[in-house]
Enzyme design. Structure first.
Site, short mmCIF file in Angstrom:
data_model
loop_
_atom_site.label_atom_id
_atom_site.label_comp_id
_atom_site.label_asym_id
_atom_site.label_seq_id
_atom_site.Cartn_x
_atom_site.Cartn_y
_atom_site.Cartn_z
N SER A 263 0.83 -1.20 0.00
CA SER A 263 0.00 0.00 0.00
C SER A 263 0.87 1.25 0.00
O SER A 263 1.66 1.46 -0.91
CB SER A 263 -0.96 -0.03 1.20
OG SER A 263 -1.90 0.99 1.10
N ASP B 145 -2.76 6.28 -3.82
CA ASP B 145 -1.59 5.61 -3.26
C ASP B 145 -1.08 4.54 -4.24
O ASP B 145 -1.72 4.28 -5.27
CB ASP B 145 -1.90 5.05 -1.87
CG ASP B 145 -2.82 3.85 -1.88
OD1 ASP B 145 -3.48 3.62 -2.91
OD2 ASP B 145 -2.91 3.16 -0.85
N ASP C 126 -1.01 1.29 -4.64
CA ASP C 126 -1.83 0.19 -5.16
C ASP C 126 -3.25 0.64 -5.49
O ASP C 126 -4.12 -0.18 -5.80
CB ASP C 126 -1.84 -1.00 -4.20
CG ASP C 126 -2.58 -0.72 -2.91
OD1 ASP C 126 -2.51 0.42 -2.41
OD2 ASP C 126 -3.24 -1.64 -2.38
N ASP D 116 -5.86 1.84 -3.90
CA ASP D 116 -7.08 1.56 -3.16
C ASP D 116 -7.48 2.75 -2.28
O ASP D 116 -8.57 2.78 -1.72
CB ASP D 116 -7.00 0.26 -2.34
CG ASP D 116 -5.91 0.26 -1.28
OD1 ASP D 116 -5.13 1.24 -1.20
OD2 ASP D 116 -5.83 -0.72 -0.52
#
Length: 579
Positions: free
Chosen positions: A146, A305, A307, A309
């Site tokens: 993340s 961010d 990734d 999400d």
């Protein structure tokens, strides 16, 4: 476990990966570093695992990836041949070793005869969730840490519904992972052989196309978009991560043509070299986007961010300066817009439900209930929101409308079962276009929402305590708050204490208690006499403990003052207990 014995086991392994062998050589004589790398196994918890990249049992490397994948493979094996044929979808982000770790996971699974589908290039976490559902896979894996610093990576497991594994299934997988005695001895077949057998298949463009088609279904007001799509000025940064192409494709599909991408942060970069942290929750991550915004006179700035999400949103305040909205504020804007527009269009389901976490602002509940909808709290972690959506599907009791958490995670369309920054970017742009059509900024829209529902303000503090000593301090801190709970904060009486580990809510005045109908979690929440609250929660994936605060008042200044006072009071109590 004895770190010295574990270190010797690795050093003496004849087939140890050459790169890891060199890394271990470089650590020779650095006992503190070696102890941190070997004093325990990298924990595979309900959210998977996350840690620093490097050699050792407590690090992310090809052997800990194999161990996790071997445990998952055994779990799938236990469910039979049909499960194995359905297969596992695997995605990865822009971090160091992400492509290698993704293929290592695929090789381990496919060595058990399990079909795997690996994205040919980096993709957002939410698209992995979508892929699991689209391919009817039995599970999914995403290699990501993340928004953690560059030295981290991680491994998250998804269930057949595309949501992160709920506690019961996660416990089963964990037991299999923990049962893998020697991560250095997990055998894998070569990538080439597994591809020739068709057990590893590469995927990409077709899933992308179907995902974008689903994104289009989230448009709430198509007429507004056709009118305002060219006028709204958007600045977008993927912060060197996975969202660049999907967000741009989505905005284009919505009719937004005035989009400027932050050039310096457009391409993947595992070092995230233009930011101190690739976390849109941290305002510093918006520095370049704000410069672009000022040049373009942009209406909205969006930052995702690595990734993709989570998404942060920045808008101009009354003084014309860009301010980054909190996750709670963005959530309130999205929720209010979706409800009011659907109501106006006659599309609001009577049994609609809004989902939020226990540390997310109470304004979400207020907006939902004032519009005749039901709201539910879940534990922190989007897997619990995904689990609740699945429950609604099974019972038919409610129609999912919106789910969110304060840490910049939102879900609008349930074709994905994890927070989805791509969805959120598109809907946030639509909300900004709506207010622009009324001659208002998004910030003025937020103030309008506050005027209607209350001036809710929230805050967050984090303490990072690394290594073995840090982990022990976090355990001790929570224990002290349990044994000696504060009875007041900021001059206000603590009315009730919610202990999610014991699932008991205690009312301090009467001494009465009641059951909390949620899974157990090591979280403490304190509700004050005026409805203000604060909460303590150790992170499940990072060496930190988080402190959340929430207040409400009749105007913005009073709320901000109350929040500052509560924050100061609680953090003072934390320092006392830390000694």
């Amino acid at each position: 476990m004895d770190w010295k014995n574990e270190y010797k086991r690795w050093v003496s392994a004849t087939s140890l990966d050459e790169e890891l062998k060199k890394d271990l050589e470089a650590l020779k004589g650095q006992d503190q570093s070696l102890e941190d790398a070997f004093y325990k196994n990298l924990e595979f918890g309900t959210g998977g695992m996350r840690g620093e990249i490097g050699p050792g049992t407590n690090r992310m490397n090809l052997y800990t990836i194999r161990k996790a994948s071997e445990g998952l493979a055994q779990y799938i094996d236990a469910h039979g041949e049909a499960y194995k044929k359905r297969g596992v979808a695997i995605a990865y982000d822009s971090r160091h070793k992400s492509p290698e770790f993704a293929m290592e996971a695929a090789k381990t699974l496919s060595s058990h005869g399990i079909q795997t589908y690996v994205f040919e290039e980096l993709r957002p976490t939410p698209e992995l969730s979508f892929a699991v559902r689209t391919l009817n896979a039995c599970a999914g894996i995403v290699i990501t840490a993340s928004h953690n610093p560059p030295e981290y990576n991680g491994y998250k497991v998804y269930g057949e519904d595309g949501g992160q594994l709920p506690p019961k299934a996660a416990s089963e997988v964990i037991s299999y992972v923990d049962g893998v005695e020697n991560e250095l001895e997990v055998k894998v077949t070569s990538e080439q052989e597994l591809k020739e057998k068709g057990l590893i298949q590469m995927i990409g463009a077709e899933i992308d196309r179907q995902y974008v088609e689903q994104l289009k279904t989230l448009r709430v007001n198509k007429e507004l978009l056709s009118k305002m799509g060219e006028q709204l000025k958007i600045v977008f940064t993927p912060l060197h991560g996975t969202a660049n192409i999907p967000v741009r494709e989505g905005l284009k599909a919505y009719g937004f043509t005035n989009v400027t991408v932050v050039k310096e942060q457009e391409l993947p970069d595992p070092n995230f070299s233009t930011v101190s942290s690739p976390n849109p929750e941290e305002h510093a991550a918006f520095e370049l986007a704000i410069q672009y915004g000022e040049q373009e006179d942009a209406d909205i700035l969006l930052a995702t961010d690595p990734d993709a999400d989570r998404v942060g949103v920045a808008v101009k305040n009354r003084e014309g300066k860009y301010v980054v909205l909190t996750g709670n504020q963005t959530g309130a804007l999205l929720l209010d817009y979706i409800i009011t527009q659907k109501k106006e269009n006659g599309e609001l389901p009577e049994n609609g439900a809004v989902l939020k976490t226990i540390v997310t602002s109470e304004i979400g509940r207020k907006i939902a209930e004032d519009n005749g909808l039901t709201s539910y709290d879940t534990l922190t972690g989007f897997k619990f929101i995904g689990e609740k959506i699945k429950e609604f599907e099974t019972t038919g009791e409610h129609t999912f409308l919106f789910g969110y958490e304060e840490s910049y995670g939102y879900l609008v369309g349930d074709f994905v079962r994890d927070k989805d920054a791509v969805q959120a970017c598109l809907v946030a742009a639509e909300v900004a276009a709506f207010y622009k059509s009324k001659g208002m900024t998004l910030y003025e829209g937020l103030l309008e929402v506050f005027e209607q529902y209350g001036f809710y303000q929230e805050g967050l503090e984090s303490l990072t305590l690394k290594g073995k000593e840090g982990a022990e301090k976090i355990v001790s801190l929570l224990a002290k708050f349990r044994e000696d709970p504060p009875t007041e904060a900021a001059g206000l009486r603590v009315q009730s204490v919610e202990d999610y580990e014991t699932s008991i809510r205690t009312f301090l005045g009467s001494g009465e208690s009641e059951q909390i109908e949620l899974p157990t979690s090591n979280v403490l929440k304190y509700i004050l006499e005026d409805g203000s609250w604060f909460c303590l929660r150790p992170s499940g994936t990072e060496p930190k403990v988080k402190f959340y605060f929430g207040v409400n008042s009749d105007n913005l200044e009073n709320s901000q003052s109350k929040l500052a006072e509560l924050r100061s009071s609680v953090m003072g109590k934390v320092q006392e207990r830390l000694g």
